[in-house]
Design an enzyme around this catalytic site. Structure first.
Site, short mmCIF file in Angstrom:
data_model
loop_
_atom_site.label_atom_id
_atom_site.label_comp_id
_atom_site.label_asym_id
_atom_site.label_seq_id
_atom_site.Cartn_x
_atom_site.Cartn_y
_atom_site.Cartn_z
N TYR A 17 -35.60 -3.72 -11.22
CA TYR A 17 -36.04 -5.12 -11.30
C TYR A 17 -37.54 -5.16 -11.53
CZ TYR A 17 -32.50 -8.65 -10.49
OH TYR A 17 -31.49 -9.54 -10.66
N GLU B 175 -39.45 -8.56 -12.25
CA GLU B 175 -39.87 -9.92 -12.62
C GLU B 175 -41.38 -10.01 -12.73
OE1 GLU B 175 -37.06 -10.44 -10.01
OE2 GLU B 175 -36.24 -12.39 -10.67
N ASP C 57 -38.45 -18.78 -37.32
CA ASP C 57 -37.44 -17.90 -36.72
C ASP C 57 -37.11 -16.86 -37.79
OD1 ASP C 57 -35.11 -16.65 -35.99
OD2 ASP C 57 -34.07 -18.48 -35.35
N THR D 225 -34.83 -11.92 -33.43
CA THR D 225 -34.01 -10.94 -32.74
C THR D 225 -34.55 -9.58 -33.12
OG1 THR D 225 -32.46 -11.00 -34.58
CG2 THR D 225 -31.87 -12.28 -32.62
N LYS E 67 -31.29 -6.96 -36.04
CA LYS E 67 -30.76 -7.16 -37.40
C LYS E 67 -31.48 -6.19 -38.35
CE LYS E 67 -29.28 -11.90 -36.48
NZ LYS E 67 -29.98 -12.56 -35.35
N ARG F 41 -29.87 -5.03 -29.29
CA ARG F 41 -29.61 -6.48 -29.25
C ARG F 41 -30.63 -7.13 -28.32
NH1 ARG F 41 -25.57 -8.96 -31.33
NH2 ARG F 41 -24.99 -7.02 -32.31
N1 DSN Z 1 -25.14 -14.64 -35.16
C1 DSN Z 1 -26.30 -14.38 -35.98
C2 DSN Z 1 -25.92 -14.11 -37.38
O1 DSN Z 1 -24.88 -13.54 -37.59
O2 DSN Z 1 -26.68 -14.45 -38.27
C3 DSN Z 1 -27.29 -15.45 -35.91
O3 DSN Z 1 -27.49 -15.78 -34.61
#
Ligand code: DSN
Length: 425
Positions: free
Chosen positions: A49, A51, A194, A220, A223, A229
């Site tokens: 932990y 925080e 974003d 994110t 990707k 993730r």
């Molecule tokens: N779920 C993601 C995607 O597949 O683009 C976006 O959040």
């Protein structure tokens, strides 16, 4: 250990590994992490932990996770040329929500991209809770595929949003960040991008980086950036304290330090020269796929791709004999739907996802399009020649979606091809 103790979970993981190995993965938001990222993610850091933030924690024993988190922060800043980075958001949705709360008061207006025009649920779709807290209004794209900047400007002048948001999950064109910033400055709005889908391409320098220009940028990490993730927020120094407070204690509890360690490893990988080559190849592969699909008569929504993804508009199926096959394929006697296309492709181990097209007349669970992307198979070593084959297989499958013989042949081809490009695990 796991095999003995929990065979149900062990077997599911083994089967998933086999599925991933034998599949041509075209979901544009998916990728394969390196063994080093996986090792950090599976580490004992999950036990801790912490925080708070490095050197300012609410728990003892945090010296090691401070090194981990500070390293992740430093690398994220370097990668994106950012003044400040928060690496704690659990994923993209949380990063977006934290940024809204950091910059705005309840009820204020956000001007973002319409979901069916490539935007994202967390950009204010009415089904989300966040749409009940802030007032979202939406701009769209032109029939030619560009963002409708004239409409965006008109809406900004009329509604005086507090924040203008760009970014997408299904849009294949570039964004004119400078133009957005000019419009935002005119109405005294904050700017937020974003970049979840294109973070890896931006980090590698093959797409324009909005970080130096915009107030806040969310992403994110799993990707095109090819990390675990998770999420990240990059912002100007002047917003650092309010962004940090919004993430913790505003929205989240203890940071997932095992995940942050894996982010740090991925950021380091993205700083290497090989990552630029990877990103360049993603773009070349997307072009190769676009060309072969267009040659086979498919319509690409937004006209073309300038990134890693392609949205196929199935309402306009290929002409001639292909159009006839499409019509036969649909029970309604019309064109093949997104769901039918996704299912037919999955039968031959080609995985993509059904997706809305701009102003889609159909429902989200059976929309008029499919979304394809090149990041995952580029990680496995696919180049243009493999993506030309992939495009041909998609065309053959979608023009004969109910022909077992054609599908059997494609499945064999997919199996041979995936064997030649194994996963690194
Ligand atoms: N779920 C993601 C995607 O597949 O683009 C976006 O959040």
């Amino acid at each position: 250990m796991l095999k003995k103790q929990d065979p149900i979970i062990y077997d599911a993981i083994q089967k998933e590994l086999e599925r991933q190995q034998n599949t041509i993965e075209l979901i544009p938001s998916e990728n394969y992490v390196s063994p080093a990222v996986l090792e950090a993610l599976g580490s004992i850091l999950t036990n801790k932990y912490a925080e708070g933030y490095p050197s300012n924690r609410y728990y003892g024993g945090t010296a090691n996770v401070d090194i981990v988190e500070q390293t992740a922060i430093d690398r994220a800043k370097k990668l994106f040329n950012a003044e400040h980075a928060n690496v704690q958001p659990l994923s993209g949705a949380q990063a977006n929500i934290a940024a809204y709360f950091a910059l705005l008061k309840q009820g204020e207006t956000i001007l973002g991209m319409d979901l069916s025009h490539g935007g994202h649920l967390t950009h204010g779709h009415p089904v989300t809770k966040i749409a009940k807290i802030f007032n979202f209004i939406r701009y769209k794209t032109l029939p030619t595929g560009e963002i409708d900047y004239a409409q965006l400007r008109k809406m900004a002048l009329e509604h005086k949003p507090r924040l203008i948001l760009v970014g997408f999950s299904a849009y294949s064109r570039s964004i004119n960040y400078k133009k957005i910033k000019e419009i935002a400055d005119k109405v005294n709005a904050y700017t937020m991008a974003d970049i979840a889908h294109i973070a890896g391409l931006i980090a590698a320098g093959v797409l324009e980086n909005p970080v130096p220009l915009f107030d806040a940028v969310t992403s994110t990490t799993h990707k095109t950036l090819r990390g675990p993730r998770g999420g990240v927020i990059l912002c100007k120094k002047q917003f650092a304290a309010q962004i940090d407070k919004s993430v913790f204690p505003g929205l989240q509890g203890g940071p997932h330090e095992h995940n942050i360690a894996a982010k740090a490893v991925a950021f380091r990988e993205a700083l290497q020269p090989e990552f630029k080559q990877y990103a360049e190849q993603i773009l070349k592969n997307a072009k190769a796929l676009e060309n072969v699909l267009k040659q086979n008569g498919f319509t690409i929504a937004f006209g073309t791709t300038e990134n890693h993804l392609l949205l196929i508009d199935l309402r306009n199926p290929p002409a001639g004999p292909l159009r006839r096959s499409f019509s036969e394929a649909s029970e309604a006697g019309k064109n093949i739907s997104g769901l039918e296309a996704q299912t037919a492709l999955e039968d031959v181990n080609i995985v993509c996802n059904k997706n809305m097209i701009p102003d889609d007349p159909r429902q989200p669970l059976d929309p008029s399009g499919i979304r394809l992307g090149t990041p995952a198979m580029t990680t496995r070593g696919f180049k243009e020649q493999e993506f030309i084959l992939v495009g041909k297989m998609i065309s053959d499958c979608l023009t004969s979606p109910k022909d077992p013989q054609v599908k059997q042949q494609i499945l064999e081809q997919v199996k041979n091809l995936t064997k030649k490009f194994p996963l690194p695990y």
